[in-house]
Design a protein around this motif. Structure first.
Motif, PDB file in Angstrom:
ATOM      1  N   VAL A 650      50.454  43.649  39.137  1.00 21.89           N
ATOM      2  CA  VAL A 650      50.745  42.172  39.433  1.00 21.89           C
ATOM      3  C   VAL A 650      49.972  41.614  38.554  1.00 21.89           C
ATOM      4  O   VAL A 650      48.667  41.521  38.326  1.00 21.89           O
ATOM      5  CB  VAL A 650      50.248  41.964  40.890  1.00 21.89           C
ATOM      6  N   ASN A 651      50.676  40.639  37.963  1.00 19.59           N
ATOM      7  CA  ASN A 651      49.977  39.240  36.976  1.00 19.59           C
ATOM      8  C   ASN A 651      49.983  38.230  37.918  1.00 19.59           C
ATOM      9  O   ASN A 651      51.305  37.613  38.395  1.00 19.59           O
ATOM     10  CB  ASN A 651      50.656  39.027  35.855  1.00 19.59           C
ATOM     11  N   TYR A 652      49.042  37.441  38.498  1.00 21.75           N
ATOM     12  CA  TYR A 652      49.167  36.090  39.156  1.00 21.75           C
ATOM     13  C   TYR A 652      48.268  35.054  38.552  1.00 21.75           C
ATOM     14  O   TYR A 652      47.048  35.487  37.947  1.00 21.75           O
ATOM     15  CB  TYR A 652      48.579  36.467  40.370  1.00 21.75           C
ATOM     16  N   THR A 653      48.734  34.126  38.236  1.00 18.73           N
ATOM     17  CA  THR A 653      48.030  32.942  37.527  1.00 18.73           C
ATOM     18  C   THR A 653      48.094  31.748  38.688  1.00 18.73           C
ATOM     19  O   THR A 653      48.697  30.824  38.593  1.00 18.73           O
ATOM     20  CB  THR A 653      48.390  32.496  36.187  1.00 18.73           C
ATOM     21  N   ASN A 661      44.841  39.924  37.441  1.00 15.61           N
ATOM     22  CA  ASN A 661      46.130  41.153  37.208  1.00 15.61           C
ATOM     23  C   ASN A 661      45.217  42.366  37.876  1.00 15.61           C
ATOM     24  O   ASN A 661      44.175  42.510  37.974  1.00 15.61           O
ATOM     25  CB  ASN A 661      46.324  41.405  35.821  1.00 15.61           C
ATOM     26  N   THR A 662      46.287  43.038  38.588  1.00 11.97           N
ATOM     27  CA  THR A 662      45.643  44.410  39.480  1.00 11.97           C
ATOM     28  C   THR A 662      46.805  45.425  39.184  1.00 11.97           C
ATOM     29  O   THR A 662      47.807  45.222  38.887  1.00 11.97           O
ATOM     30  CB  THR A 662      45.690  43.898  40.837  1.00 11.97           C
ATOM     31  N   ASN A 663      46.305  46.748  39.353  1.00 13.10           N
ATOM     32  CA  ASN A 663      47.144  47.725  39.271  1.00 13.10           C
ATOM     33  C   ASN A 663      46.573  48.687  40.395  1.00 13.10           C
ATOM     34  O   ASN A 663      45.279  48.865  40.562  1.00 13.10           O
ATOM     35  CB  ASN A 663      47.030  48.445  37.961  1.00 13.10           C
ATOM     36  N   PHE A 664      47.609  49.398  41.127  1.00 14.26           N
ATOM     37  CA  PHE A 664      47.262  50.429  42.042  1.00 14.26           C
ATOM     38  C   PHE A 664      48.300  51.667  41.888  1.00 14.26           C
ATOM     39  O   PHE A 664      49.373  51.195  41.756  1.00 14.26           O
ATOM     40  CB  PHE A 664      47.528  49.683  43.569  1.00 14.26           C
ATOM     41  N   ASN A 665      47.501  52.647  42.212  1.00 15.28           N
ATOM     42  CA  ASN A 665      48.355  53.904  42.201  1.00 15.28           C
ATOM     43  C   ASN A 665      48.119  55.062  43.141  1.00 15.28           C
ATOM     44  O   ASN A 665      46.626  55.148  43.367  1.00 15.28           O
ATOM     45  CB  ASN A 665      48.140  54.464  40.635  1.00 15.28           C
ATOM     46  N   SER A 702      39.906  39.748  37.041  1.00 14.76           N
ATOM     47  CA  SER A 702      39.818  38.332  37.310  1.00 14.76           C
ATOM     48  C   SER A 702      39.104  37.385  35.790  1.00 14.76           C
ATOM     49  O   SER A 702      38.174  37.784  35.142  1.00 14.76           O
ATOM     50  CB  SER A 702      39.068  37.817  38.424  1.00 14.76           C
ATOM     51  N   LYS A 703      39.886  36.467  35.368  1.00 17.66           N
ATOM     52  CA  LYS A 703      39.621  35.572  34.395  1.00 17.66           C
ATOM     53  C   LYS A 703      39.553  34.325  34.624  1.00 17.66           C
ATOM     54  O   LYS A 703      40.510  33.622  35.088  1.00 17.66           O
ATOM     55  CB  LYS A 703      40.242  35.970  32.979  1.00 17.66           C
ATOM     56  N   ILE A 704      38.314  33.514  34.713  1.00 18.37           N
ATOM     57  CA  ILE A 704      38.105  32.269  35.158  1.00 18.37           C
ATOM     58  C   ILE A 704      37.558  31.418  34.056  1.00 18.37           C
ATOM     59  O   ILE A 704      36.586  31.827  33.240  1.00 18.37           O
ATOM     60  CB  ILE A 704      37.194  32.031  36.498  1.00 18.37           C
ATOM     61  N   THR A 705      37.908  30.103  33.912  1.00 22.57           N
ATOM     62  CA  THR A 705      37.388  29.249  32.866  1.00 22.57           C
ATOM     63  C   THR A 705      36.567  28.223  33.546  1.00 22.57           C
ATOM     64  O   THR A 705      36.917  27.338  34.461  1.00 22.57           O
ATOM     65  CB  THR A 705      38.465  28.340  32.089  1.00 22.57           C
ATOM     66  N   GLN A 713      34.832  36.874  33.116  1.00 20.57           N
ATOM     67  CA  GLN A 713      35.884  38.063  33.426  1.00 20.57           C
ATOM     68  C   GLN A 713      34.918  39.126  33.890  1.00 20.57           C
ATOM     69  O   GLN A 713      33.785  39.177  33.648  1.00 20.57           O
ATOM     70  CB  GLN A 713      36.502  38.582  32.206  1.00 20.57           C
ATOM     71  N   THR A 714      35.725  39.486  35.310  1.00 20.51           N
ATOM     72  CA  THR A 714      35.192  40.558  35.998  1.00 20.51           C
ATOM     73  C   THR A 714      36.210  41.671  36.091  1.00 20.51           C
ATOM     74  O   THR A 714      37.340  41.169  36.428  1.00 20.51           O
ATOM     75  CB  THR A 714      34.568  40.184  37.162  1.00 20.51           C
TER      76      THR A 714
END
Length: 818
Positions: A650-653, A661-665, A702-705, A713-714
């Motif tokens: 998932v990409n979410y803005t 963005n997150t990834n799960f498997n 997570s990327k925050i300005t 970014q974390t």
């Protein structure tokens, strides 16, 4: 705010068709409006600028188009009087009012000036997402990720969706290391891929493509899919470049440069860098030894401290020559030279059945390493038209030398080791693409891969060089010749939303695996057909469903086959298996992608059925050191592995200043098979490795300005525990942190990152054998701090060449025809 140019372009085309369809046939005689759009000050062409023609008498009659990579445009329109508008992101609009067009018209050179008032707003909007989600692949844009600044390719891959890198640098995809790693579409020529990836600086990488179910165009190698690492190649006119300097704790230094100079006909590009890296790590193995009746016999605790030093230089020089407007020839030379030192100290503490201390010993391994690699690549592209009809040819020649010499000292023993590897590789490839009809495409091609590897490994006990054990020393001569042919055809089914791609690949393999010291000569000759099929249904403009199948092969390489023994510990040793056979995988995948304004969601349900799967096991050698059994870790072929899994990305803005963005498997493995071998005492042992396990993997970034334009970014990730046939791999958590700030009017960037913030990336395993139970921890690299400075010359933070309208399904092999 200006609309995205892709939306504008589609709107123009759609309204143009509607308006023209409503006009009588006598008015449909069309003329061409041409010209060239450039930046006013530098005269550099602007690619993807939009041109709009609005009929003054009939405002519904709209025509339009975009510029190509030379800034040129050509728009078809019916004769009339038009208001013409030329636009480009962050530039002032140029308008031509009441232009009478009755015949083919050339508007000449149109110069655009930057709009300072719009520039800051546009940069935020135009910046590429770190992760681009496509139906058949995921694309990770390295330049947007602060976490990897000053790092290596291993750090880059550890942030890619669906990909993970363990503490020893081994790469896996969807939980499987049965993959193929490509660099610029070609297999990596490194002998030790994991080590080679730690030598390439992240700054040399443009993006990474992850293809979980490749088409017939790609090598059939890689049971779980492909990872394609794409190197940077400058494209901007004139001279421009990026220079990066970094330092870190533990002691780390690096400097690199990426530059290009483009003239009208030739684009020269180069990348060079030097790095000095230290990795501090460690581990432990606590074992309890058992009597035949299962009661405890004794205990042994091993504690390991490691320190690795690597000094490396890498350079890449090349040029792309535009022979004709439709023919391009690119040549490049890559060179890498590395040296290093490895120190590995193991302290042994012995205990009796009551866990009372009985004695101690140590083992110190000092190893010097050196490697150099040179590669020449050549690529020829002939475009027959602008609709995708083209022919490409590639040639690659490389040589890799890898040497290591070690001295092992300990309280009871003294040993020396020698490992010398020389690999030569030659690859040739030709591909032909022929689009025809409406939405149909035919492809065919050939590839030859010819590889020679010589590996000499010795372990000695004294100055005379007498071997400790015969199985510890050997000379491997490995020759691999693979020839492949493929063809595929794809089309959109008329008047439906279905498209398909069918392919067939044939590969002939002729492999010699010769062990000279033991006079063991083996030839493995086989050929296979690899079919692939893809079906796509476009549910709407923003959602698609796909079904895919492919057959894959995995040939053992690298450390899997290398007979060199990791002899740092004389009771827990590792050795490759030159007698491994390839494994074959049938892959099935159901994928779905959905896009909203702020969210892109991609999910997949997949199934893999693999025969002769590679599995790492721990075997009893029958040898003893001071009464302690020697355990050998090695890869073997098993009968079958079936894997079913579910994955989503998932990409979410939520806001323009916050990107997630997150990834799960989640997957289940079912492995079945027995393995029979003879130990050092010629005792035949058969072990059963049937196992069923469920595991999962998750990553979130997570990327925050922040205020003052500071980016934060974390990234956090977790590998779930997984049961094995001989024990269990425990869960593993890790987190990375980074901050960056643009300075010097955005020409410079200062970045600070921390890898493994909580110092928790530790591989933990439990092993249960007939005569020993053990618990192990291994940490290849401890927490690291890194500070870097980037300076750009004649190059903005967000390159204009990256502002192209996105075509989600038409930029690589295996995509659905469009």
């Amino acid at each position: 705010m200006k609309k995205n140019q892709l939306v504008i372009m589609l709107a123009f085309l759609f309204t143009s068709m509607l308006s023209f369809a409503q006009q009588p046939d006598t008015q449909r005689i069309k003329v061409k409006v041409t010209g060239k759009v450039v930046e006013k000050i530098s005269n550099q062409p602007l690619e993807y600028a939009t041109i709009t023609l609005i009929n003054a008498r009939n405002p519904k009659a709209i025509a339009g188009g975009i510029t190509n990579n030379k800034g040129e445009f050509s728009v078809d329109a019916v004769p009339g009087v038009y208001d013409i508008k030329i636009e480009f992101i962050s530039f002032k609009v140029v308008e031509i009012k009441q232009k009478k067009i009755t015949e083919n018209t050339d508007l000449g050179l149109v110069g655009l000036s930057e709009d300072a008032n719009q520039l800051n707003e546009v940069v935020v909007r135009a910046e590429k997402s770190t992760v681009e989600i496509k139906l058949d692949k995921k694309v990770y844009n390295v330049g947007q990720d602060m976490i990897v600044k000053g790092g290596t390719v291993s750090d880059v891959l550890d942030n890619v969706p669906s990909v993970s890198v363990d503490t020893e640098g081994n790469v896996s995809l969807r939980g499987s290391d049965n993959i193929r790693i490509l660099i610029d579409g070609r297999p990596s020529n490194a002998i030790n891929v994991a080590e080679a990836l730690r030598q390439i600086p992240a700054d040399a990488i443009d993006k990474v493509e992850v293809i979980t179910n490749p088409s017939a165009r790609y090598d059939a190698e890689g049971g779980s899919g492909l990872i394609n690492i794409i190197l940077k190649k400058g494209k901007n006119q004139g001279f421009n470049g990026t220079f990066i300097a970094s330092t870190g704790i533990p002691e780390t230094y690096g400097i690199s440069a990426n530059a290009n100079y483009k003239t009208k006909k030739v684009n020269y590009f180069t990348t060079a860098g030097y790095s000095y890296r230290t990795n501090e790590g460690g581990g432990l193995t606590n074992s309890e030894y058992l009597n035949p009746d299962g009661s405890i016999k004794s205990y042994l605790d091993e504690k390991r401290d490691t320190k690795r030093l690597r000094k490396g230089f890498n350079a890449r020089v090349g040029a792309e020559w535009e022979i004709t407007p439709t023919t391009f020839w690119t040549n490049a030379i890559n060179y890498q030279k590395n040296s290093g030192e490895d120190k590995d100290l193991i302290n042994y503490n012995n205990f009796d059945v009551n866990h009372d201390f009985t004695g101690s010993s140590y083992r110190l391994s000092n190893t010097n390493t050196a490697s150099d690699n040179v590669e020449f690549t050549s690529n020829l592209v002939k475009n027959f038209n602008d609709k995708g009809h083209k022919f490409t040819a590639d040639v690659s020649i490389s040589k890799n030398n890898d040497d290591s010499n070690g001295v092992i000292t300990g309280s009871p023993n003294f040993n020396t080791t020698l490992n010398n590897q020389v690999q030569k590789q030659f690859q040739i490839q030709a591909d032909y693409v022929l689009p025809f009809g409406e939405g149909s495409q035919f492809e065919a091609g050939y590839k030859g891969n010819f590889n020679d590897l010589d590996n000499v490994y010795n372990v000695n006990t004294d100055d005379q060089g007498n071997p400790i054990q015969s199985f510890l020393s050997n000379t491997l001569v490995y020759k691999e010749n693979i020839n492949a042919l493929y063809t595929q055809f794809g089309a959109k089914i008329k008047e439906t939303k279905f498209s398909y791609l069918l392919g067939l690949r044939w590969e002939d393999s002729n492999i010699d695996v010769n062990l000279l010291d033991t006079n063991n000569f083996n030839n493995k000759k086989y050929n296979n057909l690899f079919p692939s099929a893809f079906l796509n249904y476009e549910i709407s403009d923003n959602s698609s469903l796909s079904l895919s199948y492919s057959k894959r092969i995995s040939r053992p390489r690298g450390r899997f086959m290398n007979p060199a023994t990791n002899y740092a510990s004389n009771i827990n040793i590792f050795r490759g298996n030159p007698d491994l056979n390839p494994s074959l995988t049938d892959k099935y995948d159901v994928g779905y992608i959905k896009r909203w304004d702020k969210v892109t969601f991609n999910t997949s349900l997949y199934f893999e059925n693999t025969t002769d799967v590679f599995t790492f096991v721990r075997l009893q050698t029958g040898d003893n050191v001071d009464g302690i059994p020697v355990i050998l870790s090695t890869p073997i072929n098993l009968g079958r592995e079936q894997k079913i899994g579910y994955e989503f990305t998932v990409n979410y803005t939520p806001f323009k200043w916050w990107k997630l963005n997150t990834n799960f498997n989640l997957y289940n493995l079912n492995t079945t098979g027995d393995y029979t071998y003879s130990d050092a005492n010629n005792l035949v042992i058969t072990e059963n490795f049937d196992n069923q396990a469920t595991s999962w993997f998750a990553r979130i970034s997570s990327k925050i300005t922040l205020p003052y334009k500071i980016d934060w970014q974390t990234t956090a990730m977790y590998n779930g525990a997984q049961k094995t046939a001989q024990g269990k791999n425990l869960g593993q958590f890790g987190a990375n942190l980074a901050f960056s700030k643009d300075v010097m009017k955005d020409k410079g960037t200062i970045a600070f990152n921390v890898s493994d913030v909580f110092n928790s990336r530790i591989m933990k395993t439990e092993t249960h054998l007939d005569n020993v139970n053990s618990y192990s921890e291994m940490q290849f690299r401890k927490r690291q701090f890194n500070l870097s400075f980037t300076y750009r010359i004649n190059k903005k933070k967000t390159d204009r060449e990256k502002q192209a309208p996105k075509n989600e399904n038409n930029d690589g092999g295996g995509e659905f025809p469009g």
